[in-house]
Design an enzyme around this catalytic site. Sequence first.
Site, mmCIF file in Angstrom:
data_model
loop_
_atom_site.group_PDB
_atom_site.id
_atom_site.type_symbol
_atom_site.label_atom_id
_atom_site.label_comp_id
_atom_site.label_asym_id
_atom_site.label_seq_id
_atom_site.Cartn_x
_atom_site.Cartn_y
_atom_site.Cartn_z
ATOM 1 N N SER A 239 0.844 -1.190 0.000
ATOM 2 C CA SER A 239 0.000 0.000 0.000
ATOM 3 C C SER A 239 0.878 1.239 0.000
ATOM 4 O O SER A 239 2.108 1.136 0.026
ATOM 5 C CB SER A 239 -0.898 0.000 1.233
ATOM 6 N N LYS A 240 0.219 2.391 -0.007
ATOM 7 C CA LYS A 240 0.946 3.670 -0.072
ATOM 8 C C LYS A 240 1.968 3.811 1.049
ATOM 9 O O LYS A 240 2.974 4.487 0.894
ATOM 10 C CB LYS A 240 -0.049 4.821 0.004
ATOM 11 N N ARG A 241 1.665 3.166 2.180
ATOM 12 C CA ARG A 241 2.601 3.235 3.308
ATOM 13 C C ARG A 241 4.002 2.790 2.907
ATOM 14 O O ARG A 241 4.997 3.192 3.492
ATOM 15 C CB ARG A 241 2.128 2.298 4.425
ATOM 16 N N HIS A 242 4.054 1.876 1.920
ATOM 17 C CA HIS A 242 5.347 1.318 1.525
ATOM 18 C C HIS A 242 6.050 2.165 0.457
ATOM 19 O O HIS A 242 7.113 1.810 0.002
ATOM 20 C CB HIS A 242 5.162 -0.097 0.980
ATOM 21 N N GLY A 243 5.422 3.258 0.053
ATOM 22 C CA GLY A 243 6.010 4.075 -1.015
ATOM 23 C C GLY A 243 5.057 4.128 -2.182
ATOM 24 O O GLY A 243 3.900 3.722 -2.050
#
Length: 468
Positions: A239-243
């Site tokens: 997800s966006k949390r990972h980049g």
Amino acid sequence: MSSHRVRFAPSPTGFLHIGGAHTALFNWLVARGQGGKFILRIEDTDKERSTDASTQAIFDGLAWLGLDWDEGPFYQSRRSAYYAKALADLAAAGRTYKCYCSPDELEERRQAAMKSGAKPKYDGRCRNLTCAPNDRAPAIRLRAHETGTTHVRDLIRGNVAFENAELDDLILARADGSPTYNFCVVVDDADMKISHVIRGEDHLSNTPKQVQIYEALKLPLPAFAHVGLLLGPDKQKLSKRHGATSVTAYKEMGFLSDAVVNYFARLGWGHGDQEVFTRAELIENFRIENVSKAPAVFNPEKLAWLNQKYIAALPVDALAAHLAEFIKPRGFDVASDGRLPRVAATLRERAKTLVELADQAEFYFANDVLIDAAAQSKFLTPANAPLLKQVRDDLAGAPTWDVASLEARFRALVETTGKKLGDLAQPTRVALSGRTASPGLFEIMEILGRDVTLARLSRAADLARNSN
Ligand code: GLU
């Protein structure tokens, strides 16, 4: 002629996601490796969420990755006649029934079932209606088998069995007549003669429903392959949390599409220990049967490592063209600067991305080289001021301005001063590049040319003299 016909069937509700691009690539590799066809189908039946901008973003993402398609793009929104025909065929065969339960009623019963610990599936209320309410339009449901097992034979997962008793009588068309997602997918895959349905594992729970529709329509089943999902380095769903999760974001961050393709191919698939593959090698060696069923971990650092290798291996003119594109937004319009390939050549081993390459190339083109503060206070000191002046004056007398003679001259000067090479080289490096780490000093001098080199040395000598 190969019988492999595969497809990528994105819903145009956002940018092209890494996960989508990953399955698109696997489909494309199967088509190209087996002499088959790659078909693009835009699943835009959800009118609320589908946008033209997303469709364009999908085209752009695929084009950047070099995943060209042979047929399509087809749009589900333009294929209603096919769905209507299939629905009529199923009705004629007695495989559908009308359901008058409203979405609200269904939701209420689902909640009640869950509360009482029962399965939240359709209770079959309208299966055998003898008298229909005439104040409502009905949805159309598949009259599915109530007993027995539906098998999904998956090239990656083997046989996955689903008890029919667990499966719903699927809605094929809503009360407003619009066909549902699983129904359209089957009608299209059958009509487009798709031989292998290769998609993300998140669709596995749809597949038994789709298999039931194939069987009801008496259509041959395609082979299925559900590719493991991509996880972040923390093993959570990507997800966006990972980049960045959009493919084009990687383009903007300075990744080469060949590196991205290479990296995606290695997520869930391998060929011995090989890490770096040309496209031709991927096409030759990729087999969907060899894809692992375990989820794959998307590691941005590994991608950056691979990107660095691709940057280093790129022909210098191609690298120069990329560099021109990435350095332009910083105010350096240098596409026609003949020094660009040489600049690129000095930096190719040093940058993980094209953005880093542009960062490192700026000093060549800047009018006033920006000197790193730490480098300045360490090397542009009053004690070094005379040395910098000496280097400047000595180089000013150089009869020729090329790497070999500049190096010979510089080394001779080091000798005369009785200092170590680094004592002169580091302040000179900071003077010319603004940094303590840079490409070779004499390459830099050659590229900057005599005037700029001497001017930077004079300026650095002044800075050094005036520092305290
Ligand atoms: N449209 C679906 C999605 O974007 C894919 C359907 C399929 O591959 O069968 O997730």
